[in-house]
Scaffold this motif. Structure first.
Motif, short mmCIF file in Angstrom:
data_model
loop_
_atom_site.label_atom_id
_atom_site.label_comp_id
_atom_site.label_asym_id
_atom_site.label_seq_id
_atom_site.Cartn_x
_atom_site.Cartn_y
_atom_site.Cartn_z
N SER A 39 0.81 -1.22 0.00
CA SER A 39 0.00 0.00 0.00
C SER A 39 0.85 1.28 0.00
O SER A 39 0.34 2.35 -0.30
N HIS A 40 2.10 1.20 0.38
CA HIS A 40 2.96 2.39 0.21
C HIS A 40 4.25 2.05 -0.56
O HIS A 40 5.29 2.64 -0.31
N ALA A 41 4.08 1.12 -1.49
CA ALA A 41 5.21 0.74 -2.33
C ALA A 41 5.61 1.89 -3.26
O ALA A 41 6.78 2.02 -3.63
N GLY A 42 4.64 2.75 -3.61
CA GLY A 42 4.93 3.88 -4.50
C GLY A 42 5.78 4.93 -3.80
O GLY A 42 6.47 5.72 -4.44
N MET A 43 5.70 4.94 -2.47
CA MET A 43 6.40 5.96 -1.68
C MET A 43 7.77 5.46 -1.22
O MET A 43 8.72 6.22 -1.20
N HIS A 44 7.80 4.20 -0.80
CA HIS A 44 9.05 3.68 -0.23
C HIS A 44 9.51 2.45 -0.99
O HIS A 44 8.84 1.42 -0.96
N GLU A 45 10.64 2.57 -1.62
CA GLU A 45 11.19 1.49 -2.43
C GLU A 45 11.42 0.22 -1.60
O GLU A 45 11.19 -0.90 -2.06
N HIS A 46 11.82 0.37 -0.30
CA HIS A 46 12.03 -0.83 0.53
C HIS A 46 10.72 -1.57 0.77
O HIS A 46 10.71 -2.79 0.87
N CYS A 47 9.62 -0.83 0.84
CA CYS A 47 8.32 -1.49 1.00
C CYS A 47 7.93 -2.23 -0.29
O CYS A 47 7.32 -3.29 -0.23
N ARG A 48 8.29 -1.64 -1.42
CA ARG A 48 7.97 -2.30 -2.69
C ARG A 48 8.69 -3.65 -2.80
O ARG A 48 8.10 -4.68 -3.14
N ILE A 49 9.98 -3.65 -2.45
CA ILE A 49 10.76 -4.89 -2.52
C ILE A 49 10.27 -5.90 -1.48
O ILE A 49 10.15 -7.09 -1.75
N CYS A 50 9.95 -5.40 -0.28
CA CYS A 50 9.47 -6.29 0.78
C CYS A 50 8.13 -6.93 0.40
O CYS A 50 7.91 -8.11 0.65
N ALA A 51 7.25 -6.14 -0.21
CA ALA A 51 5.96 -6.67 -0.65
C ALA A 51 6.17 -7.82 -1.65
O ALA A 51 5.46 -8.84 -1.60
N GLU A 52 7.13 -7.63 -2.53
CA GLU A 52 7.47 -8.71 -3.50
C GLU A 52 7.91 -9.99 -2.78
O GLU A 52 7.50 -11.09 -3.14
N ALA A 53 8.79 -9.82 -1.78
CA ALA A 53 9.28 -10.98 -1.03
C ALA A 53 8.13 -11.68 -0.31
O ALA A 53 8.07 -12.91 -0.25
N CYS A 54 7.22 -10.88 0.25
CA CYS A 54 6.06 -11.46 0.96
C CYS A 54 5.17 -12.23 0.00
O CYS A 54 4.68 -13.31 0.34
N ARG A 55 4.94 -11.65 -1.18
CA ARG A 55 4.05 -12.34 -2.14
C ARG A 55 4.68 -13.62 -2.67
O ARG A 55 3.99 -14.63 -2.83
N ALA A 56 5.98 -13.58 -2.91
CA ALA A 56 6.67 -14.79 -3.37
C ALA A 56 6.61 -15.87 -2.29
O ALA A 56 6.41 -17.05 -2.58
N CYS A 57 6.75 -15.45 -1.04
CA CYS A 57 6.73 -16.40 0.07
C CYS A 57 5.32 -16.97 0.27
O CYS A 57 5.14 -18.17 0.49
N GLU A 58 4.33 -16.09 0.18
CA GLU A 58 2.93 -16.55 0.29
C GLU A 58 2.64 -17.60 -0.78
O GLU A 58 2.08 -18.67 -0.48
N ALA A 59 3.07 -17.34 -2.02
CA ALA A 59 2.83 -18.28 -3.12
C ALA A 59 3.56 -19.61 -2.86
O ALA A 59 2.99 -20.69 -3.08
N ALA A 60 4.79 -19.54 -2.39
CA ALA A 60 5.56 -20.76 -2.13
C ALA A 60 4.91 -21.59 -1.02
O ALA A 60 4.83 -22.82 -1.12
N CYS A 61 4.42 -20.92 0.02
CA CYS A 61 3.76 -21.65 1.13
C CYS A 61 2.46 -22.29 0.66
O CYS A 61 2.16 -23.43 1.03
N ARG A 62 1.69 -21.57 -0.15
CA ARG A 62 0.45 -22.14 -0.69
C ARG A 62 0.77 -23.37 -1.55
O ARG A 62 0.06 -24.37 -1.52
N ASP A 63 1.82 -23.24 -2.33
CA ASP A 63 2.24 -24.32 -3.22
C ASP A 63 2.63 -25.57 -2.41
O ASP A 63 2.24 -26.69 -2.74
N LEU A 64 3.37 -25.35 -1.33
CA LEU A 64 3.79 -26.48 -0.50
C LEU A 64 2.57 -27.09 0.22
O LEU A 64 2.45 -28.32 0.32
N LEU A 65 1.67 -26.22 0.69
CA LEU A 65 0.44 -26.72 1.32
C LEU A 65 -0.35 -27.59 0.36
O LEU A 65 -0.87 -28.65 0.74
N ALA A 66 -0.46 -27.16 -0.88
CA ALA A 66 -1.20 -27.94 -1.90
C ALA A 66 -0.51 -29.29 -2.11
O ALA A 66 -1.18 -30.32 -2.22
N ALA A 67 0.82 -29.28 -2.14
CA ALA A 67 1.57 -30.53 -2.35
C ALA A 67 1.44 -31.48 -1.15
O ALA A 67 1.55 -32.70 -1.30
N MET A 68 1.18 -30.90 0.06
CA MET A 68 1.04 -31.74 1.25
C MET A 68 -0.32 -32.45 1.27
O MET A 68 -0.51 -33.40 2.01
#
Lengths: 132, 132, 132, 132
Positions: A102-131
């Motif tokens: 929500s403030h990725a446009g203002m703070h570049e560190h938030c933009r990168i962190c949001a990316e890391a969170c989304r990638a991690c969320e996707a990876a966890c969902r993927d592992l949950l599905a595989a389980m």
């Protein structure tokens, strides 16, 4: 080195090793990004408006860090623990990804962190599905 | 994402950012290798001879994990804390690298873990040297 | 339960068990106080003036937490690691106790946290002295 | 000091503070007991039969430790994260309490650890019930 370590594991692992390694790497990267983003937020002049972001960052870092350790152990006997922990992780990553996003446009560190969170969320969902 | 995060840091960092990022990445990789190696040791039939290895692995994982978090915060005001913590890390990595190295011929996970410990030890020494 | 657990330890511990238990309890209490104080600071309207406090709190919490885990393992073979880690802990507790102490008159949570830091610093120094 | 810290919290907490403090204290005590029990198991001559116990101990310690930190932050905005994390904690404590309980007659450290796990499981269930 996550994947090479998993390849040398001397017992059975009831999961696709490449998928597990990818999830562990995503959890670790997300925990680090969140720790760094919390600190970067504390250095912004607008810190008073970023306290929610600092907190979600810290929660997400703690949950991802613990989950990385737990899924790195191939305890097996009770998959329900890993599953519930991964579900908590999905929620924490979603929450932190939304907040940082929500403030990725203002703070570049938030933009990168949001990316890391989304990638991690996707990876966890993927592992949950595989389980299953 | 460690380096991209550091590049967006909104304040001064009294250290070479590339060197700091390399150290953080080495700390994180070492913590993960040690957690995985401890678990792999517990799966070996010779576990009774590997208890010292399990313990050094766990100590090293805890110390590297905490150090990664602390040096990811650019607190600056008291470099002595980071310095002493990095020194503890050098010792833990040396100890774990030696222990894992001593049965690297027998257990592939120990060989990889010893490598991660040595790389982390070198990175911490390098950062300590840069801190003056 | 720290002391009862130590009393049941099935091997030798090269340290006074009561002193070790007291240090572990002080480390754990300090880590918790620092985590709570960081969060309380984030809830103050004057948060912009408390960012240094939030950071020392987080560093101190991470270092005390890792030290509690490491000294709870009776690895023995390399007392230098525990010693250096305890020294980092003394510095972190001193730094955080001073920072929190400096606005203890303003914020009750900082006053209590400074107390926890000072008690932990004293316990770590005490254990270091006992380690010789 | 958990309760005194919570009493000084400068904002609203959407939970009974005494109940929250009791849960945090139970989580911290359980994490410490599990860390110590894992190490005690590694010192038993029968360690080869205790590897499952070591692993559940480590998982439980990591999950309780992370949960203590997360619920010590009164983020409020997303109770679902805390709730799911507390549920993972209940499962980890149940699993570890059962495992340690199964050889409580043989190893006193397992008996004490099982007690800590059960007390923590009960505290987490209690807090979950209070969260509605």
């Amino acid at each position: 080195m996550t994947m090479p370590m998993l390849e040398t594991y001397p017992a059975e692992i009831n999961l696709d090793r490449a998928k597990l390694a990818a999830t562990i790497d995503a959890l670790i990267a997300c925990a680090e990004a969140c720790t760094a983003c919390a600190d970067a937020c504390l250095s912004e002049s607008s810190v008073a408006e970023l306290t929610k972001c600092v907190r979600t960052n810290m929660d997400c870092a703690d949950i991802c860090g613990a989950t990385a350790r737990v899924v790195s152990r191939h305890t097996g006997y009770d998959a329900n623990i890993s599953r519930t922990l991964l579900e908590a992780c999905v929620m924490a990553c979603k929450s932190c990804g939304d907040e940082c996003g929500s403030h990725a446009g203002m703070h570049e560190h938030c933009r990168i962190c949001a990316e890391a969170c989304r990638a991690c969320e996707a990876a966890c969902r993927d592992l949950l599905a595989a389980m299953g």
